[in-house]
Design a protein around this motif. Structure first.
Motif, PDB file in Angstrom:
ATOM      1  N   GLU A   1    -130.122 -73.802  22.317  1.00 10.41           N
ATOM      2  CA  GLU A   1    -129.168 -74.360  23.277  1.00 10.41           C
ATOM      3  C   GLU A   1    -127.813 -74.616  22.617  1.00 10.41           C
ATOM      4  O   GLU A   1    -126.764 -74.387  23.232  1.00 10.41           O
ATOM      5  CB  GLU A   1    -129.730 -75.654  23.853  1.00 10.41           C
ATOM      6  N   MET A   2    -127.829 -75.077  21.366  1.00 14.03           N
ATOM      7  CA  MET A   2    -126.579 -75.273  20.653  1.00 14.03           C
ATOM      8  C   MET A   2    -125.833 -73.955  20.462  1.00 14.03           C
ATOM      9  O   MET A   2    -124.595 -73.923  20.464  1.00 14.03           O
ATOM     10  CB  MET A   2    -126.846 -75.918  19.289  1.00 14.03           C
ATOM     11  N   ARG A   3    -126.583 -72.853  20.327  1.00 15.78           N
ATOM     12  CA  ARG A   3    -125.976 -71.536  20.106  1.00 15.78           C
ATOM     13  C   ARG A   3    -125.612 -70.830  21.398  1.00 15.78           C
ATOM     14  O   ARG A   3    -125.166 -69.679  21.379  1.00 15.78           O
ATOM     15  CB  ARG A   3    -126.920 -70.637  19.305  1.00 15.78           C
ATOM     16  N   THR A   4    -125.791 -71.491  22.538  1.00 16.16           N
ATOM     17  CA  THR A   4    -125.504 -70.893  23.840  1.00 16.16           C
ATOM     18  C   THR A   4    -124.098 -71.271  24.288  1.00 16.16           C
ATOM     19  O   THR A   4    -123.719 -72.438  24.187  1.00 16.16           O
ATOM     20  CB  THR A   4    -126.535 -71.373  24.874  1.00 16.16           C
ATOM     21  N   PRO A   5    -123.297 -70.324  24.779  1.00 14.80           N
ATOM     22  CA  PRO A   5    -121.937 -70.668  25.207  1.00 14.80           C
ATOM     23  C   PRO A   5    -121.907 -71.805  26.219  1.00 14.80           C
ATOM     24  O   PRO A   5    -122.637 -71.792  27.209  1.00 14.80           O
ATOM     25  CB  PRO A   5    -121.418 -69.362  25.827  1.00 14.80           C
ATOM     26  N   SER A   6    -121.054 -72.792  25.946  1.00 18.19           N
ATOM     27  CA  SER A   6    -120.879 -73.930  26.844  1.00 18.19           C
ATOM     28  C   SER A   6    -119.428 -74.128  27.220  1.00 18.19           C
ATOM     29  O   SER A   6    -119.095 -75.057  27.950  1.00 18.19           O
ATOM     30  CB  SER A   6    -121.402 -75.216  26.187  1.00 18.19           C
ATOM     31  N   ALA A   7    -118.556 -73.277  26.705  1.00 23.52           N
ATOM     32  CA  ALA A   7    -117.120 -73.395  26.943  1.00 23.52           C
ATOM     33  C   ALA A   7    -116.553 -72.026  27.276  1.00 23.52           C
ATOM     34  O   ALA A   7    -117.136 -71.005  26.901  1.00 23.52           O
ATOM     35  CB  ALA A   7    -116.419 -73.959  25.706  1.00 23.52           C
TER      36      ALA A   7
ATOM     37  N   LEU B   1    -119.194 -82.375  23.128  1.00 30.77           N
ATOM     38  CA  LEU B   1    -119.843 -81.456  22.189  1.00 30.77           C
ATOM     39  C   LEU B   1    -119.205 -80.080  22.218  1.00 30.77           C
ATOM     40  O   LEU B   1    -119.089 -79.411  21.192  1.00 30.77           O
ATOM     41  CB  LEU B   1    -121.336 -81.336  22.507  1.00 30.77           C
ATOM     42  N   SER B   2    -118.793 -79.617  23.395  1.00 31.81           N
ATOM     43  CA  SER B   2    -118.274 -78.259  23.555  1.00 31.81           C
ATOM     44  C   SER B   2    -116.753 -78.188  23.558  1.00 31.81           C
ATOM     45  O   SER B   2    -116.179 -77.138  23.829  1.00 31.81           O
ATOM     46  CB  SER B   2    -118.815 -77.646  24.852  1.00 31.81           C
TER      47      SER B   2
ATOM     48  N   GLY C   1    -121.459 -77.855  19.511  1.00 34.98           N
ATOM     49  CA  GLY C   1    -121.284 -78.088  18.088  1.00 34.98           C
ATOM     50  C   GLY C   1    -121.344 -76.832  17.255  1.00 34.98           C
ATOM     51  O   GLY C   1    -121.421 -76.920  16.022  1.00 34.98           O
ATOM     52  N   MET C   2    -121.297 -75.665  17.892  1.00 38.15           N
ATOM     53  CA  MET C   2    -121.339 -74.403  17.159  1.00 38.15           C
ATOM     54  C   MET C   2    -120.331 -73.421  17.731  1.00 38.15           C
ATOM     55  O   MET C   2    -120.218 -73.261  18.950  1.00 38.15           O
ATOM     56  CB  MET C   2    -122.739 -73.794  17.178  1.00 38.15           C
ATOM     57  N   ASP C   3    -119.591 -72.781  16.834  1.00 35.70           N
ATOM     58  CA  ASP C   3    -118.663 -71.711  17.168  1.00 35.70           C
ATOM     59  C   ASP C   3    -119.474 -70.438  17.382  1.00 35.70           C
ATOM     60  O   ASP C   3    -120.439 -70.176  16.642  1.00 35.70           O
ATOM     61  CB  ASP C   3    -117.701 -71.513  15.991  1.00 35.70           C
ATOM     62  N   LEU C   4    -119.113 -69.634  18.378  1.00 38.12           N
ATOM     63  CA  LEU C   4    -119.830 -68.410  18.699  1.00 38.12           C
ATOM     64  C   LEU C   4    -118.852 -67.247  18.635  1.00 38.12           C
ATOM     65  O   LEU C   4    -117.778 -67.288  19.224  1.00 38.12           O
ATOM     66  CB  LEU C   4    -120.464 -68.507  20.079  1.00 38.12           C
ATOM     67  N   LEU C   5    -119.245 -66.186  17.931  1.00 34.65           N
ATOM     68  CA  LEU C   5    -118.308 -65.127  17.600  1.00 34.65           C
ATOM     69  C   LEU C   5    -118.983 -63.763  17.689  1.00 34.65           C
ATOM     70  O   LEU C   5    -120.112 -63.594  17.230  1.00 34.65           O
ATOM     71  CB  LEU C   5    -117.797 -65.348  16.160  1.00 34.65           C
ATOM     72  N   ARG C   6    -118.278 -62.813  18.309  1.00 33.67           N
ATOM     73  CA  ARG C   6    -118.682 -61.408  18.207  1.00 33.67           C
ATOM     74  C   ARG C   6    -117.839 -60.776  17.110  1.00 33.67           C
ATOM     75  O   ARG C   6    -116.618 -60.787  17.175  1.00 33.67           O
ATOM     76  CB  ARG C   6    -118.453 -60.674  19.536  1.00 33.67           C
ATOM     77  N   TRP C   7    -118.505 -60.219  16.112  1.00 36.04           N
ATOM     78  CA  TRP C   7    -117.808 -59.715  14.930  1.00 36.04           C
ATOM     79  C   TRP C   7    -118.342 -58.330  14.578  1.00 36.04           C
ATOM     80  O   TRP C   7    -119.433 -58.185  14.049  1.00 36.04           O
ATOM     81  CB  TRP C   7    -118.019 -60.676  13.764  1.00 36.04           C
ATOM     82  N   GLU C   8    -117.587 -57.300  14.937  1.00 35.02           N
ATOM     83  CA  GLU C   8    -117.920 -55.925  14.569  1.00 35.02           C
ATOM     84  C   GLU C   8    -119.378 -55.586  14.883  1.00 35.02           C
ATOM     85  O   GLU C   8    -120.125 -55.099  14.036  1.00 35.02           O
ATOM     86  CB  GLU C   8    -117.601 -55.700  13.093  1.00 35.02           C
ATOM     87  N   GLY C   9    -119.761 -55.855  16.118  1.00 38.63           N
ATOM     88  CA  GLY C   9    -121.095 -55.516  16.585  1.00 38.63           C
ATOM     89  C   GLY C   9    -122.135 -56.595  16.378  1.00 38.63           C
ATOM     90  O   GLY C   9    -123.273 -56.443  16.857  1.00 38.63           O
ATOM     91  N   LEU C  10    -121.801 -57.665  15.678  1.00 43.01           N
ATOM     92  CA  LEU C  10    -122.744 -58.759  15.452  1.00 43.01           C
ATOM     93  C   LEU C  10    -122.426 -59.937  16.361  1.00 43.01           C
ATOM     94  O   LEU C  10    -121.262 -60.227  16.636  1.00 43.01           O
ATOM     95  CB  LEU C  10    -122.675 -59.239  14.003  1.00 43.01           C
ATOM     96  N   SER C  11    -123.452 -60.629  16.811  1.00 40.59           N
ATOM     97  CA  SER C  11    -123.291 -61.902  17.512  1.00 40.59           C
ATOM     98  C   SER C  11    -123.604 -63.007  16.515  1.00 40.59           C
ATOM     99  O   SER C  11    -124.738 -63.114  16.029  1.00 40.59           O
ATOM    100  CB  SER C  11    -124.234 -61.982  18.715  1.00 40.59           C
ATOM    101  N   LEU C  12    -122.591 -63.817  16.210  1.00 36.88           N
ATOM    102  CA  LEU C  12    -122.717 -64.827  15.173  1.00 36.88           C
ATOM    103  C   LEU C  12    -122.539 -66.225  15.756  1.00 36.88           C
ATOM    104  O   LEU C  12    -121.806 -66.415  16.724  1.00 36.88           O
ATOM    105  CB  LEU C  12    -121.669 -64.606  14.083  1.00 36.88           C
TER     106      LEU C  12
END
Length: 457
Positions: A257-263, A108-109, A277-288
């Motif tokens: 849990e899907m939105r929690t870093p696993s990698a 998944l990760s 199953g979800m990409d996690l991104l810090r984008w100009e002050g936002l956590s996406l």
């Protein structure tokens, strides 16, 4: 009660300008985008033409690897039903693949160590029928890295997860997805095969304003990694689900849990990692959180900001050109900056457990002072009174204990230890003892307390 307000005219114009610029500068045959806020789509726009008309939020585009998030939801449903554990090796449920040592959570990760692509021809432009067996997807040497060591994006890994779903459900991946996710969430315009009206996929010449149609192949066994077609409206609805969950499909705790870093962070950016199953991104002050997707002729991006309650989707029908992932992130940013979320009114609790109330206030770990606060939803939080330090929220377990939801204490058990007379001696959190006074001699402080106590020098 949350009210769904229309976006302000200035915000709508800023969104349209950003989309129009992306379509024009990226030379996309067509591009469509949508924005959702607080669980409801509040804006959409399309540029250029599909079948002679400007595309709207109901025109299908192929979404590529956004399909992986749908597949991950199916696997998490199996986990929540107790049919598997994320720590299970794949071999336990899907034997004989040659990649069975990787765990389900690692697949998944994208930390299972599998190859990024299939052996042989470019799978995205060849018929899926040419890969009838998993062995054709994995090849003779499926692993490129030791399982569990690093993030390495793997399309074959999600083929395995799709086959796992089929094995445990006894039905085709597409059928399970429709029954368990698409229909309950009302995603009537999301499907494995295109349904009119839909965009055609195009390759735009890099040095001239001419185009060539791309082939649209059925991906066969690779379908769980990238097959789906969807619309800006359906994906906005799916994005809202990824923020809050839906008990008919997957609860709030599981989507969190899907939105929690696993990698580990991805090598090209310390601001990007991956969950389940979800990409996690810090984008100009936002956590996406969300996902991107591409197949020949199509690009897709979906991001959600759970804190701000805003999600955005962008879809285009070209192989390359507009940076739709950045576009979708920018749409979230435009809304959150132009129209900051209005906090819910503060209201006092209607009832409170006195035994929990007496735990609130300052506690000491050694000499560091922290505060325990009672939240409106029955959760509690612990964090430093000021400055940096460990902090976390804890979910009530219903038996006088709490489980950590985030930060250093995620998954750890918090409990109040009481004396025989019922008064509180200390808090136990993992192996840490929190006391009402620094190094309280009446509490079981590890290592004991110097009998002479505090002194001046």
């Amino acid at each position: 009660m949350t009210t769904h307000e229309e976006l302000l005219p200035a915000t709508r114009r800023a969104l349209l300008h950003r989309v129009a610029t992306a379509q024009a500068e990226g030379r996309a045959p067509s591009l469509v985008a949508s924005v959702a806020r607080d669980g409801e789509m509040v804006w959409s726009a399309g540029r250029s033409m599909v079948d002679g008309h400007a595309p709207d939020e109901h025109v299908q585009y192929r979404v590529g690897s956004l399909t992986k998030t749908f597949t991950a939801v199916l696997v998490m449903r199996l986990r929540d039903e107790g049919l598997l554990d994320l720590a299970d090796p794949l071999e336990k449920h899907l034997p004989g693949t040659g990649a069975g040592e990787a765990t389900i959570g690692e697949l998944l990760s994208h930390t299972g160590g599998l190859a990024a692509e299939t052996p042989g021809e470019w799978w995205e432009r060849t018929p899926g029928a040419s890969r009838p067996e998993l062995a054709d997807v994995l090849g003779d040497e499926p692993f490129k890295h030791p399982a569990g060591r690093r993030f390495h994006y793997s399309n074959p890994g999600y083929t395995l997860l799709g086959s796992l779903v089929e094995a445990l459900r006894g039905a085709p991946w597409e059928e399970v997805l429709r029954r368990e996710v698409l229909e309950p969430l009302g995603l009537s315009r999301t499907s494995a095969q295109p349904k009119a009206p839909h965009a055609g996929g195009w390759a735009v010449h890099p040095w001239a304003d001419v185009m060539m149609p791309e082939p649209t192949e059925d991906l066969g066994l690779m379908a769980p990694a990238g097959q789906l077609w969807s619309t800006a409206a359906d994906l906005a609805r799916f994005a809202c689900f990824l923020m809050k969950g839906d008990e008919r499909v997957l609860g709030a705790e599981s989507v969190r849990e899907m939105r929690t870093p696993s990698a580990p962070s991805q090598a090209e950016s310390w601001d990007r990692t991956y969950g389940l199953g979800m990409d996690l991104l810090r984008w100009e002050g936002l956590s996406l959180a969300g996902h991107t997707g591409s197949l020949p002729g199509f690009l897709a991006g979906l991001w959600v900001s759970e804190r701000e309650g805003v999600a955005a989707v962008a879809l285009a029908n070209c192989t390359s050109g507009p940076l739709v992932a950045g576009l979708a992130a920018d749409l979230v940013k435009i809304v959150t900056e132009a129209e900051p979320r209005i906090p819910e009114p503060w209201r006092p609790l209607t009832e409170v457990d006195e035994k929990v109330l007496e735990l609130t206030g300052p506690w000491y770990w050694g000499t560091q002072v922290l505060a325990l606060r009672l939240q409106a939803d029955g959760a509690v939080s612990i964090g430093p009174l000021s400055g940096a330090g460990r902090s976390a929220r804890f979910r009530a377990n219903g038996d006088g204990t709490w489980t950590g939801l985030d930060g250093y204490y995620a998954g750890e058990l918090l409990r109040a230890v009481r004396r025989p007379d019922g008064t509180v001696s200390h808090l136990d959190l993992g192996s840490f003892v929190f006391t009402r006074q620094p190094y309280d001699e009446g509490a079981p402080v590890p290592g004991g307390v110097d009998p002479q106590g505090w002194r001046a020098f």
